[in-house]
Design a protein around this motif. Sequence first.
Motif, PDB file in Angstrom:
ATOM      1  N   GLU A 305       0.850  -1.187   0.000  1.00 50.77           N
ATOM      2  CA  GLU A 305       0.000   0.000   0.000  1.00 50.77           C
ATOM      3  C   GLU A 305       0.887   1.239   0.000  1.00 50.77           C
ATOM      4  O   GLU A 305       2.010   1.198   0.500  1.00 50.77           O
ATOM      5  CB  GLU A 305      -0.911   0.056   1.237  1.00 50.77           C
ATOM      6  N   TRP A 307      -0.699   4.747   0.779  1.00 49.78           N
ATOM      7  CA  TRP A 307      -1.398   5.268   1.958  1.00 49.78           C
ATOM      8  C   TRP A 307      -2.868   4.916   1.757  1.00 49.78           C
ATOM      9  O   TRP A 307      -3.559   5.522   0.947  1.00 49.78           O
ATOM     10  CB  TRP A 307      -1.208   6.778   2.067  1.00 49.78           C
ATOM     11  N   LEU A 311      -8.113   3.088   5.891  1.00 48.55           N
ATOM     12  CA  LEU A 311      -7.669   2.945   7.279  1.00 48.55           C
ATOM     13  C   LEU A 311      -8.119   4.129   8.127  1.00 48.55           C
ATOM     14  O   LEU A 311      -8.776   3.964   9.162  1.00 48.55           O
ATOM     15  CB  LEU A 311      -6.148   2.805   7.332  1.00 48.55           C
ATOM     16  N   ALA A 323      -4.548  -5.004   9.810  1.00 52.20           N
ATOM     17  CA  ALA A 323      -3.938  -4.742   8.503  1.00 52.20           C
ATOM     18  C   ALA A 323      -2.526  -5.306   8.420  1.00 52.20           C
ATOM     19  O   ALA A 323      -1.848  -5.482   9.439  1.00 52.20           O
ATOM     20  CB  ALA A 323      -3.902  -3.233   8.245  1.00 52.20           C
ATOM     21  N   THR A 329       1.103   1.543   5.690  1.00 58.85           N
ATOM     22  CA  THR A 329       0.101   1.223   6.703  1.00 58.85           C
ATOM     23  C   THR A 329       0.661   1.396   8.106  1.00 58.85           C
ATOM     24  O   THR A 329      -0.037   1.873   9.011  1.00 58.85           O
ATOM     25  CB  THR A 329      -0.410  -0.216   6.489  1.00 58.85           C
ATOM     26  N   LEU A 341      -1.565  -4.874  13.587  1.00 58.08           N
ATOM     27  CA  LEU A 341      -0.803  -5.056  12.351  1.00 58.08           C
ATOM     28  C   LEU A 341      -0.128  -6.420  12.395  1.00 58.08           C
ATOM     29  O   LEU A 341       0.368  -6.842  13.433  1.00 58.08           O
ATOM     30  CB  LEU A 341       0.236  -3.956  12.186  1.00 58.08           C
TER      31      LEU A 341
END
Length: 401
Positions: A305, A307, A311, A323, A329, A341
């Motif tokens: 990713e 941004w 989220l 995530a 992230t 995470l």
Amino acid sequence: MRVIVFTTLFPNAVEPSQGTFVLERLRHLVARHDIDAVVVAPVPYFPTVPGFGRWSKMAAVPSREVIEGLPVYHPRYLVTPKVGMSLYPVTLALSATRLIARLRRDGYELVDAHYLYPDAVAAALLTQQLHMPLVVTGRGSDINYLPEFRIPRRWIGWALRRADGRAAVCTALAHRMQELGGGTQPTTVLRNGVDATRFAPGNRAAARRVLGLSPHDTIIASVGSLIERKGHHLAIEALAQLRREGRTNLRLLIVGSGPEQQRLRRQAQQLAVDDSVILHGTLPHAEIARVFVAADLLLLASRSEGWANVLLEALACGTPVVATAVPGTVEAAGSPDVGVLFSERSGAGVAAALRQGLGQSWNAKHIRAYAESFSWDETSDGQVALFDAARRHHAARRQLT
């Protein structure tokens, strides 16, 4: 300041949810600063012939429309699916040459290009010809993935060196852009913000009624394009594992569209969880908040990713996130107080992270406050400073030639 935003990632009448992250950044910029902006968002040329999926639909995109009060032009460029990737910057530039030249004569003075390939490369070709300052923004796969291909990597490096200003949406991408572009020109980090008025806590029961969800189930939301990189297949694997453990009230709500839709449906059937997987399809950006309000957790199992706006949007609704711990992230949602995470990107890894997220007590007010710290105001101010610096850089460079 009069600015041309140049990008293929922008909403249109046929695909209103495409590129909303570019629209949001621009919308807040013009609301906060004295910026006169026009958007040039080329779309692929395709004749009105049914049966070719997205390509056929693009024929219905108008040549000009107004979105959120912004004038948006859609010139057509030639696309040859799966072949000719190296030609896209040229066909894209050719499609917009006359329009950009006319806007230049009308007083628009700077081009702000989003996504490095082919968009920023095409913009570099145009601004070199028209002697205009150029600012480019890298956003994710244009930096993490496309430079793996030799010709796009060379095009991207050239465009970065040609640009008068560079921006990235997170620190990791900024470092990679420096590697690709070289030179002493810095890359500014301009993180995406979140609109805390559009995304806010709400009535969960009401949101679930609208979405057709049971008030008694535990809802995991997985939001994003239905492509392999987003990891929806891992979400289904994890759901099957958790269901085998006895979590029979667990439901997976997948919101998005894309080429993986049928494969995901078959996977859910093969794993005997098709009764618990809801493939909702695409929702307008204005209605996505309802998904976050309805969900107990947002899951983002992406391979990479830049941004991910989803989220912060979920966090602004008070919903914790689970995530993959990829760089962008980690920067957006790295606090253990707002989510979990995980590093093992597999069905078992996702299941373990979901287990942790579902077993933890979350403070919705604290999660909301965390998201509110990511204001668009700082990003907008940074954009204006970058535009000013780019104009000075362009003027100085022209004096040398």
